[in-house]
Enzyme design. Structure first.
Site, PDB file in Angstrom:
ATOM      1  N   ALA A  25       4.180  40.836  24.223  1.00 50.91           N
ATOM      2  CA  ALA A  25       4.484  39.641  23.428  1.00 50.91           C
ATOM      3  C   ALA A  25       5.453  38.692  24.127  1.00 50.91           C
ATOM      4  O   ALA A  25       5.430  37.486  23.876  1.00 50.91           O
ATOM      5  CB  ALA A  25       5.040  40.074  22.081  1.00 50.91           C
ATOM      6  N   PHE A  36       7.985  40.797  18.808  1.00 52.49           N
ATOM      7  CA  PHE A  36       8.358  41.716  17.739  1.00 52.49           C
ATOM      8  C   PHE A  36       9.840  42.046  17.752  1.00 52.49           C
ATOM      9  O   PHE A  36      10.504  42.029  16.740  1.00 52.49           O
ATOM     10  CB  PHE A  36       7.590  43.033  17.902  1.00 52.49           C
ATOM     11  CG  PHE A  36       6.342  43.099  17.077  1.00 52.49           C
ATOM     12  CD1 PHE A  36       6.048  42.142  16.134  1.00 52.49           C
ATOM     13  CD2 PHE A  36       5.453  44.163  17.235  1.00 52.49           C
ATOM     14  CE1 PHE A  36       4.906  42.210  15.372  1.00 52.49           C
ATOM     15  CE2 PHE A  36       4.298  44.239  16.473  1.00 52.49           C
ATOM     16  CZ  PHE A  36       4.024  43.260  15.552  1.00 52.49           C
ATOM     17  N   ARG A  37      10.345  42.375  18.951  1.00 50.12           N
ATOM     18  CA  ARG A  37      11.630  43.071  18.991  1.00 50.12           C
ATOM     19  C   ARG A  37      12.814  42.211  19.413  1.00 50.12           C
ATOM     20  O   ARG A  37      13.943  42.673  19.382  1.00 50.12           O
ATOM     21  CB  ARG A  37      11.521  44.311  19.886  1.00 50.12           C
ATOM     22  CG  ARG A  37      10.609  45.354  19.265  1.00 50.12           C
ATOM     23  CD  ARG A  37      10.428  46.585  20.118  1.00 50.12           C
ATOM     24  NE  ARG A  37       9.535  47.526  19.473  1.00 50.12           N
ATOM     25  CZ  ARG A  37       8.219  47.422  19.452  1.00 50.12           C
ATOM     26  NH1 ARG A  37       7.638  46.389  20.041  1.00 50.12           N
ATOM     27  NH2 ARG A  37       7.484  48.329  18.840  1.00 50.12           N
ATOM     28  N   GLN A 102      -1.378  43.424  25.636  1.00 54.78           N
ATOM     29  CA  GLN A 102      -1.160  43.943  24.288  1.00 54.78           C
ATOM     30  C   GLN A 102      -1.233  42.793  23.281  1.00 54.78           C
ATOM     31  O   GLN A 102      -1.134  43.001  22.093  1.00 54.78           O
ATOM     32  CB  GLN A 102       0.228  44.584  24.189  1.00 54.78           C
ATOM     33  CG  GLN A 102       0.438  45.720  25.157  1.00 54.78           C
ATOM     34  CD  GLN A 102       1.885  46.205  25.116  1.00 54.78           C
ATOM     35  OE1 GLN A 102       2.268  47.015  24.279  1.00 54.78           O
ATOM     36  NE2 GLN A 102       2.700  45.718  26.015  1.00 54.78           N
ATOM     37  N   HIS A 122      -5.000  45.816  22.253  1.00 53.44           N
ATOM     38  CA  HIS A 122      -4.610  45.812  20.835  1.00 53.44           C
ATOM     39  C   HIS A 122      -5.468  44.858  20.013  1.00 53.44           C
ATOM     40  O   HIS A 122      -5.081  44.413  18.937  1.00 53.44           O
ATOM     41  CB  HIS A 122      -3.124  45.480  20.677  1.00 53.44           C
ATOM     42  CG  HIS A 122      -2.227  46.591  21.146  1.00 53.44           C
ATOM     43  ND1 HIS A 122      -0.885  46.434  21.387  1.00 53.44           N
ATOM     44  CD2 HIS A 122      -2.493  47.895  21.422  1.00 53.44           C
ATOM     45  CE1 HIS A 122      -0.353  47.592  21.788  1.00 53.44           C
ATOM     46  NE2 HIS A 122      -1.323  48.485  21.832  1.00 53.44           N
ATOM     47  N   CYS A 155     -16.865  43.932   2.760  1.00 53.22           N
ATOM     48  CA  CYS A 155     -18.000  43.808   3.676  1.00 53.22           C
ATOM     49  C   CYS A 155     -19.272  43.488   2.887  1.00 53.22           C
ATOM     50  O   CYS A 155     -19.597  44.163   1.901  1.00 53.22           O
ATOM     51  CB  CYS A 155     -18.177  45.103   4.452  1.00 53.22           C
ATOM     52  SG  CYS A 155     -19.604  45.086   5.540  1.00 53.22           S
TER      53      CYS A 155
HETATM   54  P1  NAD Z   1       7.946  43.503  22.119  1.00 55.07           P
HETATM   55  O1  NAD Z   1       8.264  42.444  21.100  1.00 55.07           O
HETATM   56  O2  NAD Z   1       8.234  44.897  21.808  1.00 55.07           O
HETATM   57  O3  NAD Z   1       8.722  43.165  23.460  1.00 55.07           O
HETATM   58  C1  NAD Z   1       8.754  41.893  24.016  1.00 55.07           C
HETATM   59  C2  NAD Z   1       9.762  41.921  25.163  1.00 55.07           C
HETATM   60  O4  NAD Z   1       9.708  40.669  25.830  1.00 55.07           O
HETATM   61  C3  NAD Z   1      11.208  42.123  24.703  1.00 55.07           C
HETATM   62  O5  NAD Z   1      11.756  43.224  25.376  1.00 55.07           O
HETATM   63  C4  NAD Z   1      11.911  40.790  25.091  1.00 55.07           C
HETATM   64  O6  NAD Z   1      13.193  40.999  25.603  1.00 55.07           O
HETATM   65  C5  NAD Z   1      11.012  40.252  26.168  1.00 55.07           C
HETATM   66  N1  NAD Z   1      10.953  38.778  26.221  1.00 55.07           N
HETATM   67  C6  NAD Z   1      10.665  37.907  25.215  1.00 55.07           C
HETATM   68  N2  NAD Z   1      10.617  36.644  25.671  1.00 55.07           N
HETATM   69  C7  NAD Z   1      10.903  36.700  27.017  1.00 55.07           C
HETATM   70  C8  NAD Z   1      11.010  35.734  28.043  1.00 55.07           C
HETATM   71  N3  NAD Z   1      10.821  34.436  27.815  1.00 55.07           N
HETATM   72  N4  NAD Z   1      11.322  36.161  29.303  1.00 55.07           N
HETATM   73  C9  NAD Z   1      11.544  37.483  29.551  1.00 55.07           C
HETATM   74  N5  NAD Z   1      11.425  38.445  28.623  1.00 55.07           N
HETATM   75  C10 NAD Z   1      11.115  38.073  27.371  1.00 55.07           C
HETATM   76  O7  NAD Z   1       6.445  43.282  22.529  1.00 55.07           O
HETATM   77  P2  NAD Z   1       5.337  44.308  23.076  1.00 55.07           P
HETATM   78  O8  NAD Z   1       5.931  45.225  24.076  1.00 55.07           O
HETATM   79  O9  NAD Z   1       4.184  43.465  23.421  1.00 55.07           O
HETATM   80  O10 NAD Z   1       4.946  45.220  21.818  1.00 55.07           O
HETATM   81  C11 NAD Z   1       4.779  44.696  20.556  1.00 55.07           C
HETATM   82  C12 NAD Z   1       3.372  44.650  19.952  1.00 55.07           C
HETATM   83  O11 NAD Z   1       3.312  43.442  19.214  1.00 55.07           O
HETATM   84  C13 NAD Z   1       2.234  44.548  20.903  1.00 55.07           C
HETATM   85  O12 NAD Z   1       1.416  45.610  20.624  1.00 55.07           O
HETATM   86  C14 NAD Z   1       1.483  43.244  20.572  1.00 55.07           C
HETATM   87  O13 NAD Z   1       0.136  43.575  20.266  1.00 55.07           O
HETATM   88  C15 NAD Z   1       2.087  42.738  19.314  1.00 55.07           C
HETATM   89  N6  NAD Z   1       2.441  41.291  19.266  1.00 55.07           N
HETATM   90  C16 NAD Z   1       1.644  40.363  19.890  1.00 55.07           C
HETATM   91  C17 NAD Z   1       2.006  39.006  19.892  1.00 55.07           C
HETATM   92  C18 NAD Z   1       1.104  38.013  20.596  1.00 55.07           C
HETATM   93  O14 NAD Z   1      -0.112  38.216  20.636  1.00 55.07           O
HETATM   94  N7  NAD Z   1       1.662  36.941  21.178  1.00 55.07           N
HETATM   95  C19 NAD Z   1       3.188  38.596  19.270  1.00 55.07           C
HETATM   96  C20 NAD Z   1       3.986  39.580  18.624  1.00 55.07           C
HETATM   97  C21 NAD Z   1       3.590  40.925  18.647  1.00 55.07           C
HETATM   98 ZN    ZN Z   2     -19.343  47.242   6.359  1.00 55.87          ZN
END
Ligand code: NAD
Ligand code: ZN
Length: 249
Positions: A25, A36-37, A102, A122, A155
């Site tokens: 993300a 997310f985090r 992801q 994902h 469905c």
């Molecule tokens: P995560 O939120 O756990 O981690 C994101 C990481 O990126 C964090 O550690 C953060 O410090 C870092 N970060 C954020 N912006 C940054 C930047 N500009 N430069 C450097 N680092 C940066 O995300 P994850 O590991 O992908 O896991 C979360 C789940 O959430 C995934 O499975 C995903 O499917 C889903 N998700 C997807 C989206 C999307 O499609 N854009 C958005 C939110 C969550």
């Molecule tokens: Zn069905």
């Protein structure tokens, strides 16, 4: 390039011929999609709804559709940023084998990487599926049923539950995509993890697979991750700027 780690990263990219990029993300925050985090991320506002809750609770299903349609206005206007563009530039130069993501936002494809070379482990949030017979249902149809009074979609073929084509916590991973992602990790010379906290499994196994097979592992993320000690190089930096400098894009 002032920083030594940046120079080492650029040298590794220059020397590699089969790069696999793995994104989370964090690569899309510069496009305005919260992760997310991070502080202020989605996790703080909305605890994720896990798969068993979605199945067992109509209220959880309603909440998940409410969130989905609220998020759609952000997703629909989001554009690829400098990070996505630097990766598509590597692709055009023939250095990239695949992007494993992801993310469910489709921004790698929007940046010009062909769909076949973006492995979405994902899933995808641009359409919905029946959880029983897997028939596809378009979001426009779900919206029409759900928006007026919160009626849950069913469905048309089997009456099963309809859910976006994304993978929730507790839901089985898509087999074909996981197989392709594992194969890509098996056969690369450089694996670059970008903007992932590397705590979501089995996704976070992929960098380890690449490392065990002898590839270099670079982790680019604002914060430390639990896999940092396995990496050849760790860069705690901003993604867009770093990738632009390193790839010369
Ligand atoms: P995560 O939120 O756990 O981690 C994101 C990481 O990126 C964090 O550690 C953060 O410090 C870092 N970060 C954020 N912006 C940054 C930047 N500009 N430069 C450097 N680092 C940066 O995300 P994850 O590991 O992908 O896991 C979360 C789940 O959430 C995934 O499975 C995903 O499917 C889903 N998700 C997807 C989206 C999307 O499609 N854009 C958005 C939110 C969550
Ligand atoms: Zn069905």
């Amino acid at each position: 390039m002032s920083d030594e780690t940046l120079q080492s990263f650029a040298d590794m990219v220059a020397a590699s011929r089969k790069i696999v990029v793995f994104t989370g993300a964090g690569i899309s925050t510069e496009s305005g999609i919260p992760d997310f985090r991070s502080p202020g991320g989605l996790w703080e506002k909305n605890r994720p709804i896990d798969f068993s809750e979605f199945i067992s609770s109509p209220e959880a299903r309603r909440e998940s559709w409410r969130r989905k349609f609220a998020m759609d206005s952000v997703m629909a206007t989001a554009k690829p940023n400098a990070g996505h563009r630097a990766i598509s530039d590597l692709y055009r130069r023939g250095k990239l084998k695949a992007v494993i993501t992801q993310n469910i936002d489709g921004l790698h494809q929007a940046s010009g990487i062909p769909e076949d070379d973006v492995i979405e482990i994902h899933g995808n949030t641009t359409y919905a599926k029946c959880l029983d017979c897997h028939a596809r249902m378009e979001l426009a149809a779900v919206r029409e049923i759900f928006i007026p009074d919160g009626t849950l979609p069913e469905c048309a073929h089997c009456g099963g539950l309809i859910k976006t084509a994304t993978i929730s916590f507790g839901q089985a991973m898509p087999e074909a995509e996981m197989r392709r992602a594992t194969e890509a990790a098996f056969d690369c010379d450089l694996f670059i993890s970008i903007g992932s906290s590397l705590v979501v499994y089995p996704a976070a196994e992929l960098p380890l697979i690449a490392r065990q097979r002898g590839a270099d592992l670079v982790i680019l993320n604002r914060e430390p991750t639990p896999l940092d000690h396995h990496a050849t190089l760790v860069l705690n930096r901003e993604i867009g700027e770093t990738l632009s400098v390193v790839t010369g894009a």
